[in-house]
Design a protein around this motif. Structure first.
Motif, PDB file in Angstrom:
ATOM      1  N   LEU A  21       0.817  -1.209   0.000  1.00 54.46           N
ATOM      2  CA  LEU A  21       0.000   0.000   0.000  1.00 54.46           C
ATOM      3  C   LEU A  21       0.858   1.271   0.000  1.00 54.46           C
ATOM      4  CD1 LEU A  21      -2.950  -0.847   2.448  1.00 54.46           C
ATOM      5  CD2 LEU A  21      -2.869  -1.042  -0.051  1.00 54.46           C
ATOM      6  N   CYS A  22       2.112   1.155   0.431  1.00 56.87           N
ATOM      7  CA  CYS A  22       2.987   2.341   0.469  1.00 56.87           C
ATOM      8  C   CYS A  22       3.269   2.875  -0.936  1.00 56.87           C
ATOM      9  CB  CYS A  22       4.298   2.031   1.186  1.00 56.87           C
ATOM     10  SG  CYS A  22       5.360   0.863   0.296  1.00 56.87           S
ATOM     11  N   GLN A  23       3.149   2.019  -1.945  1.00 56.72           N
ATOM     12  CA  GLN A  23       3.643   2.385  -3.278  1.00 56.72           C
ATOM     13  C   GLN A  23       2.837   3.500  -3.922  1.00 56.72           C
ATOM     14  OE1 GLN A  23       3.665  -1.463  -5.154  1.00 56.72           O
ATOM     15  NE2 GLN A  23       5.182  -2.227  -3.690  1.00 56.72           N
ATOM     16  N   GLU A  24       1.531   3.560  -3.633  1.00 55.48           N
ATOM     17  CA  GLU A  24       0.689   4.533  -4.325  1.00 55.48           C
ATOM     18  C   GLU A  24       0.215   5.666  -3.416  1.00 55.48           C
ATOM     19  OE1 GLU A  24      -2.386   2.935  -6.925  1.00 55.48           O
ATOM     20  OE2 GLU A  24      -1.322   1.020  -6.957  1.00 55.48           O
ATOM     21  N   ARG A  25       0.651   5.665  -2.165  1.00 54.45           N
ATOM     22  CA  ARG A  25       0.101   6.672  -1.256  1.00 54.45           C
ATOM     23  C   ARG A  25       0.645   8.067  -1.576  1.00 54.45           C
ATOM     24  NH1 ARG A  25       3.742   4.349   3.545  1.00 54.45           N
ATOM     25  NH2 ARG A  25       5.609   5.603   3.206  1.00 54.45           N
ATOM     26  N   THR A  26      -0.169   9.069  -1.266  1.00 52.15           N
ATOM     27  CA  THR A  26       0.285  10.461  -1.246  1.00 52.15           C
ATOM     28  C   THR A  26       0.747  10.792   0.174  1.00 52.15           C
ATOM     29  OG1 THR A  26      -1.463  10.921  -2.851  1.00 52.15           O
ATOM     30  CG2 THR A  26      -0.323  12.816  -1.898  1.00 52.15           C
ATOM     31  N   HIS A  27      -0.157  10.568   1.130  1.00 50.62           N
ATOM     32  CA  HIS A  27       0.161  10.769   2.544  1.00 50.62           C
ATOM     33  C   HIS A  27      -0.249   9.534   3.338  1.00 50.62           C
ATOM     34  CE1 HIS A  27      -0.279  15.088   1.313  1.00 50.62           C
ATOM     35  NE2 HIS A  27       0.814  15.161   2.043  1.00 50.62           N
ATOM     36  N   THR A  28       0.485   9.255   4.395  1.00 52.41           N
ATOM     37  CA  THR A  28       0.007   8.297   5.388  1.00 52.41           C
ATOM     38  C   THR A  28      -1.050   8.997   6.241  1.00 52.41           C
ATOM     39  OG1 THR A  28       1.820   8.923   6.851  1.00 52.41           O
ATOM     40  CG2 THR A  28       2.142   6.963   5.460  1.00 52.41           C
ATOM     41  N   VAL A  29      -1.925   8.198   6.840  1.00 47.43           N
ATOM     42  CA  VAL A  29      -3.014   8.743   7.658  1.00 47.43           C
ATOM     43  C   VAL A  29      -2.974   8.043   9.016  1.00 47.43           C
ATOM     44  CG1 VAL A  29      -5.497   9.187   7.779  1.00 47.43           C
ATOM     45  CG2 VAL A  29      -4.356   9.108   5.538  1.00 47.43           C
ATOM     46  N   PRO A  30      -2.141   8.553   9.942  1.00 50.20           N
ATOM     47  CA  PRO A  30      -1.973   7.846  11.212  1.00 50.20           C
ATOM     48  C   PRO A  30      -3.211   7.886  12.111  1.00 50.20           C
ATOM     49  CG  PRO A  30      -0.692   9.895  11.181  1.00 50.20           C
ATOM     50  CD  PRO A  30      -1.244   9.704   9.795  1.00 50.20           C
ATOM     51  N   GLY A  31      -3.952   9.001  12.070  1.00 49.33           N
ATOM     52  CA  GLY A  31      -5.080   9.185  12.982  1.00 49.33           C
ATOM     53  C   GLY A  31      -4.982  10.555  13.607  1.00 49.33           C
ATOM     54  N   GLU A  32      -6.051  10.989  14.253  1.00 50.73           N
ATOM     55  CA  GLU A  32      -6.010  12.323  14.883  1.00 50.73           C
ATOM     56  C   GLU A  32      -7.072  12.440  15.950  1.00 50.73           C
ATOM     57  OE1 GLU A  32      -6.761  15.068  11.633  1.00 50.73           O
ATOM     58  OE2 GLU A  32      -8.917  15.066  12.039  1.00 50.73           O
TER      59      GLU A  32
END
Length: 191
Positions: A21-32
């Motif tokens: 999944l890392c290959q196409e990401r723009t940003h990671t979304v850790p949480g908030e």
């Protein structure tokens, strides 16, 4: 460990190459959200297009409905924590594969340990599969308390499912009222 703080987890996630999944990401979304023992942590499946673009969870159409659900419960988004089972967007918003979830779940499990929410709400079958480690039928499981890392876990429908089938909103609202009852709270009057 390297995972002693939420900042360390977020840094790890931003560099993560554990699954495809890392290959196409723009940003990671850790949480908030509120990281100091909030009443509720909502857990979804994974980021969609808007979330990938902004690096924030639940900011698209489903996110707007989740905000309404949170407000109906008498909270603001800042009062609770929102995270996903996978931290990168699956291509074309497909369901994350079991292996992808397995590689990513240590991040969520450690977030839960550090944030220590009073209650977790699992949004949809995929989120529940990640949290419980087995496939579930959300229509059968919703509304029935589960346990996750010693924390009470309420399964309910994912907001994107409720957008497709608005008749199910009343079931989801029953689930959220059960969460409020568990927390010793009542929903504010509807205006």
């Amino acid at each position: 460990s390297d995972f002693d703080t939420l900042e360390a987890i977020t840094a790890h996630i931003s560099q993560c190459r554990n699954c495809p999944l890392c290959q196409e990401r723009t940003h990671t979304v850790p949480g908030e959200g509120n990281t100091e023992e909030p009443d509720i942590m909502f857990v979804g499946e994974g980021p969609g297009a808007e979330e990938d673009a902004l690096g924030r969870p639940f900011v698209g159409k489903a996110g707007k409905l989740l905000d309404k659900m949170i407000e109906a419960m008498g909270y603001h988004r800042d009062d609770i924590y929102i995270a996903n089972v996978v931290k990168c967007r699956p291509p074309a918003n497909r369901k994350p594969q079991r292996e992808e979830m397995e590689m990513c779940l240590p991040y969520l499990r450690q977030q839960i340990r550090l944030i220590r929410p009073r209650v977790i709400v699992g949004l949809g079958g995929t989120a529940m599969e990640g949290l419980l480690g087995k496939p579930v039928a959300i229509t059968r499981l919703r509304g029935i308390w589960q346990d996750c890392q010693g924390i009470k876990l309420m399964p309910t429908f994912h907001p994107s499912y409720l957008l497709r089938d608005p008749a199910k909103k009343k079931d989801a609202w029953l689930d959220l009222q059960a969460v409020l009852a568990e927390l010793g709270k009542e929903p504010p009057p509807r205006n």
